[in-house]
Write an enzyme that holds these catalytic residues in place. Structure first.
Site, PDB file in Angstrom:
ATOM      1  N   ARG A 230      33.785  23.243  24.637  1.00 19.87           N
ATOM      2  CA  ARG A 230      34.494  24.373  24.001  1.00 19.87           C
ATOM      3  C   ARG A 230      35.693  23.770  23.273  1.00 19.87           C
ATOM      4  O   ARG A 230      36.566  23.167  23.907  1.00 19.87           O
ATOM      5  CB  ARG A 230      34.931  25.383  25.056  1.00 19.87           C
ATOM      6  CG  ARG A 230      35.878  26.429  24.503  1.00 19.87           C
ATOM      7  CD  ARG A 230      36.059  27.618  25.420  1.00 19.87           C
ATOM      8  NE  ARG A 230      34.904  28.492  25.377  1.00 19.87           N
ATOM      9  CZ  ARG A 230      34.900  29.768  25.766  1.00 19.87           C
ATOM     10  NH1 ARG A 230      35.991  30.327  26.240  1.00 19.87           N
ATOM     11  NH2 ARG A 230      33.809  30.496  25.682  1.00 19.87           N
TER      12      ARG A 230
ATOM     13  N   HIS B  88      29.767  30.657  18.159  1.00 19.00           N
ATOM     14  CA  HIS B  88      29.611  30.818  19.617  1.00 19.00           C
ATOM     15  C   HIS B  88      28.120  31.040  19.909  1.00 19.00           C
ATOM     16  O   HIS B  88      27.697  32.118  20.329  1.00 19.00           O
ATOM     17  CB  HIS B  88      30.453  31.999  20.099  1.00 19.00           C
ATOM     18  CG  HIS B  88      30.718  31.995  21.577  1.00 19.00           C
ATOM     19  ND1 HIS B  88      30.213  31.037  22.439  1.00 19.00           N
ATOM     20  CD2 HIS B  88      31.446  32.853  22.364  1.00 19.00           C
ATOM     21  CE1 HIS B  88      30.608  31.295  23.667  1.00 19.00           C
ATOM     22  NE2 HIS B  88      31.359  32.376  23.654  1.00 19.00           N
TER      23      HIS B  88
ATOM     24  N   ASP C 168      34.401  42.672  19.286  1.00 21.90           N
ATOM     25  CA  ASP C 168      35.042  41.531  19.961  1.00 21.90           C
ATOM     26  C   ASP C 168      36.547  41.728  19.813  1.00 21.90           C
ATOM     27  O   ASP C 168      37.010  42.534  18.982  1.00 21.90           O
ATOM     28  CB  ASP C 168      34.580  40.215  19.298  1.00 21.90           C
ATOM     29  CG  ASP C 168      35.141  38.965  19.979  1.00 21.90           C
ATOM     30  OD1 ASP C 168      35.703  39.073  21.092  1.00 21.90           O
ATOM     31  OD2 ASP C 168      35.025  37.870  19.381  1.00 21.90           O
TER      32      ASP C 168
ATOM     33  N   CYS D 134      31.362  40.650  23.885  1.00 23.22           N
ATOM     34  CA  CYS D 134      31.198  39.342  24.527  1.00 23.22           C
ATOM     35  C   CYS D 134      32.138  39.170  25.712  1.00 23.22           C
ATOM     36  O   CYS D 134      31.877  38.360  26.598  1.00 23.22           O
ATOM     37  CB  CYS D 134      31.426  38.234  23.512  1.00 23.22           C
ATOM     38  SG  CYS D 134      33.070  38.311  22.760  1.00 23.22           S
TER      39      CYS D 134
ATOM     40  N   ARG E 133      24.420  35.481  30.126  1.00 26.66           N
ATOM     41  CA  ARG E 133      24.884  34.145  29.725  1.00 26.66           C
ATOM     42  C   ARG E 133      24.244  33.085  30.626  1.00 26.66           C
ATOM     43  O   ARG E 133      23.819  32.017  30.158  1.00 26.66           O
ATOM     44  CB  ARG E 133      26.421  34.056  29.836  1.00 26.66           C
ATOM     45  CG  ARG E 133      27.218  34.959  28.897  1.00 26.66           C
ATOM     46  CD  ARG E 133      27.081  34.521  27.455  1.00 26.66           C
ATOM     47  NE  ARG E 133      27.464  33.142  27.261  1.00 26.66           N
ATOM     48  CZ  ARG E 133      28.724  32.706  27.059  1.00 26.66           C
ATOM     49  NH1 ARG E 133      29.714  33.577  26.999  1.00 26.66           N
ATOM     50  NH2 ARG E 133      28.963  31.414  26.868  1.00 26.66           N
TER      51      ARG E 133
HETATM   52  N1   CP Z   1      32.347  35.453  26.233  1.00 24.06           N
HETATM   53  C1   CP Z   1      32.925  34.312  26.588  1.00 24.06           C
HETATM   54  O1   CP Z   1      32.653  33.237  26.037  1.00 24.06           O
HETATM   55  O2   CP Z   1      33.811  34.417  27.610  1.00 24.06           O
HETATM   56  P1   CP Z   1      34.794  33.296  28.126  1.00 24.06           P
HETATM   57  O3   CP Z   1      35.783  33.017  27.034  1.00 24.06           O
HETATM   58  O4   CP Z   1      35.456  33.861  29.365  1.00 24.06           O
HETATM   59  O5   CP Z   1      34.012  32.052  28.437  1.00 24.06           O
HETATM   60  N1  NVA Z   2      36.372  35.498  19.383  1.00 19.49           N
HETATM   61  C1  NVA Z   2      36.824  35.175  20.713  1.00 19.49           C
HETATM   62  C2  NVA Z   2      35.670  35.033  21.630  1.00 19.49           C
HETATM   63  C3  NVA Z   2      36.028  34.775  23.061  1.00 19.49           C
HETATM   64  C4  NVA Z   2      34.812  34.617  23.915  1.00 19.49           C
HETATM   65  C5  NVA Z   2      37.656  33.901  20.658  1.00 19.49           C
HETATM   66  O1  NVA Z   2      37.289  32.961  19.946  1.00 19.49           O
HETATM   67  O2  NVA Z   2      38.678  33.857  21.329  1.00 19.49           O
END
Ligand code: CP
Ligand code: NVA
Length: 328
Positions: free
Chosen positions: A121, A148, A242, A281, A309
């Site tokens: 990430r 994502h 989101d 999400c 997930r």
């Molecule tokens: N949806 C998602 O990726 O959640 P987190 O940021 O908690 O991993």
């Molecule tokens: N768009 C959000 C998604 C989190 C899962 C971010 O990037 O923070």
């Protein structure tokens, strides 16, 4: 007596060659419709009969490199690897970002000597591309500023589970045309769905993403449309939103102001198709992009979506790590 002139044998370098078939998941566009459908089928099997998959990753290690916070992604990957019989290690990269302490080539090659897949990430997609270039093992994008894909796998799986198909299904995404929206649009268009992005001026999907979606939709019979009018949600079978402020955004105040008319509330859900489901999400900012009534309402799919997930990422790891349902 040994012949002192004899040449010493060249040292054996135990450099494991990268598997010729090494594949990554950095964006949904790296998949094909057939692979995506196979992943959905595999995730269904894993969800229904987890015991059959309990040793598929026996002896395998996966490292999780996270520059940003996470609940769902971190826990579902750690638990997911363990449910498949493998071992996951979490490496917190929030302080020293990937590539700061040493170059990506050394970093990726060294990790490839220890583990069988890398889940990362990151802020910049280019870091994932660098890891993928040098790593002998698969790289899985666990979220970047722009994509994502693991979320999108769970999203289309959930749509398939709830509505029986993605093909022909009208999916409306309201709000910021962000990383989650990008990967969702790719996946919906790849599977022949009707993707509609409803966002204020300045928050639309990037033009390059729209072009990719149009190309995918052309091949699948799907479509992508964009508008800034929230009333366009009429007829949508899936309503998705989101958070308005993503982890990498620094202009929160402006976003809360501009995105306010795009809140998903009971009134907006009433305009969608009868029986439309709500998706997010997560994490959600209740009271901003979505109200409590919608999050907790009968049409909310958010917790099934979060659970999925786990199953879809396990299907992905088995596919990328060569232990999919047709192999033992
Ligand atoms: N949806 C998602 O990726 O959640 P987190 O940021 O908690 O991993
Ligand atoms: N768009 C959000 C998604 C989190 C899962 C971010 O990037 O923070």
């Amino acid at each position: 007596m040994p012949n002192s002139k004899a040449r010493p044998k060249p040292a054996r370098h135990a450099k494991p060659a990268a598997k010729a078939t090494k594949r990554d998941l950095l964006t949904i566009t790296q998949l094909t419709g057939d692979r995506l459908r196979a992943l959905i089928a595999s995730a269904s099997a894993i969800k229904a009969r987890p015991e059959e998959f309990a040793t598929r990753l026996r002896g395998k290690g996966v490292v999780l490199l996270f520059e940003k916070p996470s609940l769902r992604t971190r826990v579902s990957f750690e638990v997911g690897v363990s449910k498949l019989g493998g071992h996951a290690i979490f490496y917190d990269h929030s302080a020293d970002r990937i590539g700061m302490r040493e170059g990506l080539q050394d970093y990726a090659r060294v990790l490839g000597r220890y583990v069988d897949a890398i889940v990362a990430r990151v802020y910049e997609q280019s870091v994932l591309e660098g890891l993928a270039k040098f790593s002998p093992v698969p790289i899985i994008n666990a979220l970047s500023n722009t994509h994502h894909p693991c979320q999108a796998l769970a999203d289309v799986f959930t749509i398939h589970e709830k509505l029986g198909t993605v093909k022909g299904v009208r999916v409306a995404f309201l709000g910021d045309g962000n990383n989650v929206c990008t990967s969702l649009a790719h996946a919906v268009c790849m599977l022949g769905g009707e993707m509609q992005v409803i966002s204020p001026p300045g928050y639309a999907l990037p033009e390059v993403v729209l072009q990719e979606c149009r190309a995918l939709a052309k091949g699948s019979g799907g479509s992508i449309t964009t508008t800034s009018d929230p009333d366009a949600v009429a007829g949508a079978q899936v309503v998705y939103t989101d958070a308005w402020v993503s982890m990498h955004n620094t202009d929160a105040e402006e976003r809360y102001r501009v995105l306010r008319p795009y809140q998903v509330n009971a009134k907006l859900m009433a305009r969608a198709a009868r029986g439309a489901i709500f998706m997010h999400c997560l994490p959600a900012e209740r009271g901003d992009e979505v109200t409590d009534a919608v999050m907790d309402g009968a049409r909310s799919a958010v917790y099934d979506q979060a659970e999925n997930r786990l199953h879809t990422q396990n299907a992905l790891m088995l596919e990328l790590m060569g232990r999919s349902s047709d192999e033992r």
